[in-house]
Design a protein around this motif. Structure first.
Motif, short mmCIF file in Angstrom:
data_model
loop_
_atom_site.label_atom_id
_atom_site.label_comp_id
_atom_site.label_asym_id
_atom_site.label_seq_id
_atom_site.Cartn_x
_atom_site.Cartn_y
_atom_site.Cartn_z
N VAL A 9 36.48 17.55 -14.91
CA VAL A 9 36.28 18.79 -15.65
C VAL A 9 35.37 18.47 -16.84
CG1 VAL A 9 37.36 20.63 -16.99
CG2 VAL A 9 38.49 19.75 -14.93
N LEU A 10 34.21 19.09 -16.86
CA LEU A 10 33.21 18.84 -17.92
C LEU A 10 33.37 19.80 -19.08
CD1 LEU A 10 30.11 18.55 -15.58
CD2 LEU A 10 31.52 16.67 -16.48
N ALA A 11 33.82 21.01 -18.79
CA ALA A 11 33.99 22.04 -19.82
C ALA A 11 35.02 23.04 -19.33
CB ALA A 11 32.67 22.74 -20.10
N GLU A 12 35.71 23.66 -20.30
CA GLU A 12 36.71 24.65 -19.95
C GLU A 12 36.84 25.66 -21.09
OE1 GLU A 12 41.19 24.69 -18.07
OE2 GLU A 12 40.46 22.85 -19.00
N THR A 13 36.80 26.95 -20.73
CA THR A 13 36.89 28.01 -21.73
C THR A 13 37.21 29.34 -21.07
OG1 THR A 13 35.75 29.08 -23.59
CG2 THR A 13 34.42 28.58 -21.65
N ALA A 14 37.74 30.25 -21.86
CA ALA A 14 37.92 31.63 -21.41
C ALA A 14 36.77 32.50 -21.91
CB ALA A 14 39.24 32.18 -21.94
N ASP A 15 35.82 31.88 -22.62
CA ASP A 15 34.74 32.61 -23.28
C ASP A 15 33.37 32.15 -22.77
OD1 ASP A 15 33.09 33.94 -25.12
OD2 ASP A 15 33.35 32.38 -26.63
N THR A 16 32.93 32.71 -21.66
CA THR A 16 31.56 32.43 -21.20
C THR A 16 30.74 33.70 -21.32
OG1 THR A 16 31.98 32.91 -18.86
CG2 THR A 16 32.29 30.63 -19.58
N VAL A 17 29.44 33.51 -21.41
CA VAL A 17 28.48 34.62 -21.39
C VAL A 17 27.65 34.45 -20.13
CG1 VAL A 17 26.47 35.63 -22.54
CG2 VAL A 17 28.40 34.81 -23.91
N VAL A 18 27.57 35.47 -19.30
CA VAL A 18 26.83 35.37 -18.04
C VAL A 18 25.44 35.98 -18.23
CG1 VAL A 18 26.77 35.96 -15.60
CG2 VAL A 18 28.97 35.46 -16.72
N VAL A 19 24.42 35.16 -17.97
CA VAL A 19 23.03 35.60 -18.03
C VAL A 19 22.35 35.12 -16.75
CG1 VAL A 19 20.84 35.38 -19.26
CG2 VAL A 19 22.96 35.51 -20.55
N LEU A 53 20.78 18.31 -20.69
CA LEU A 53 21.76 17.25 -20.85
C LEU A 53 22.03 16.65 -19.48
CD1 LEU A 53 24.32 19.35 -22.92
CD2 LEU A 53 22.87 17.54 -23.84
N SER A 54 22.15 15.33 -19.42
CA SER A 54 22.57 14.68 -18.18
C SER A 54 24.08 14.51 -18.24
CB SER A 54 21.88 13.32 -18.03
OG SER A 54 20.50 13.51 -17.80
N VAL A 55 24.70 14.60 -17.07
CA VAL A 55 26.16 14.55 -16.96
C VAL A 55 26.56 13.18 -16.40
CG1 VAL A 55 28.13 15.54 -15.75
CG2 VAL A 55 26.33 17.04 -16.61
N HIS A 56 27.55 12.58 -17.04
CA HIS A 56 28.11 11.31 -16.59
C HIS A 56 29.58 11.55 -16.26
CE1 HIS A 56 24.80 8.65 -18.14
NE2 HIS A 56 24.49 9.82 -18.65
N ALA A 57 29.96 11.28 -15.02
CA ALA A 57 31.34 11.47 -14.58
C ALA A 57 31.71 10.35 -13.64
CB ALA A 57 31.50 12.83 -13.91
N GLY A 58 32.69 9.55 -14.00
CA GLY A 58 33.01 8.36 -13.22
C GLY A 58 31.83 7.41 -13.32
N ASP A 59 31.40 6.89 -12.19
CA ASP A 59 30.25 5.99 -12.15
C ASP A 59 28.96 6.72 -11.80
OD1 ASP A 59 31.82 3.79 -12.74
OD2 ASP A 59 32.23 3.34 -10.62
#
Length: 94
Positions: A9-19, A53-59
């Protein structure tokens, strides 16, 4: 909403804006340890210059898998301080 990649899980919120079909998460909802600034920049005619942004998750690394607008144009003011995802990052409800 949750942003998930490589089982993390990289991010979690109840507040997103859809564009344009993309959920923009508040920057503070990102788990910062999974993100590294990229040199990539692109320009949208109505939103302005996007940074990545580059995402790093595990290896694994997912280069440029998230983007944001550091100084969005007035027409896109609602996404200031927000980050969106692509390149296989799943955005799911809950």
């Amino acid at each position: 909403m949750r942003a998930i990649w490589n089982g993390v899980v990289l991010a979690e919120t109840a507040d997103t804006v859809v564009v344009e079909g993309n959920h923009y998460f508040p920057r503070e909802s990102l788990r910062a340890e999974h993100f590294v600034e990229s040199d990539r920049r692109t320009t949208c005619p109505w939103k302005g210059e996007a940074a990545y942004l580059s995402v790093h998750a595990g290896d694994a690394v997912n280069t440029d898998a998230a983007w944001y607008y550091p100084q969005p144009k007035d027409a896109a003011a609602q996404i200031r301080g927000r980050v969106a995802f692509w390149k296989g990052v799943e955005v799911v409800d809950g």
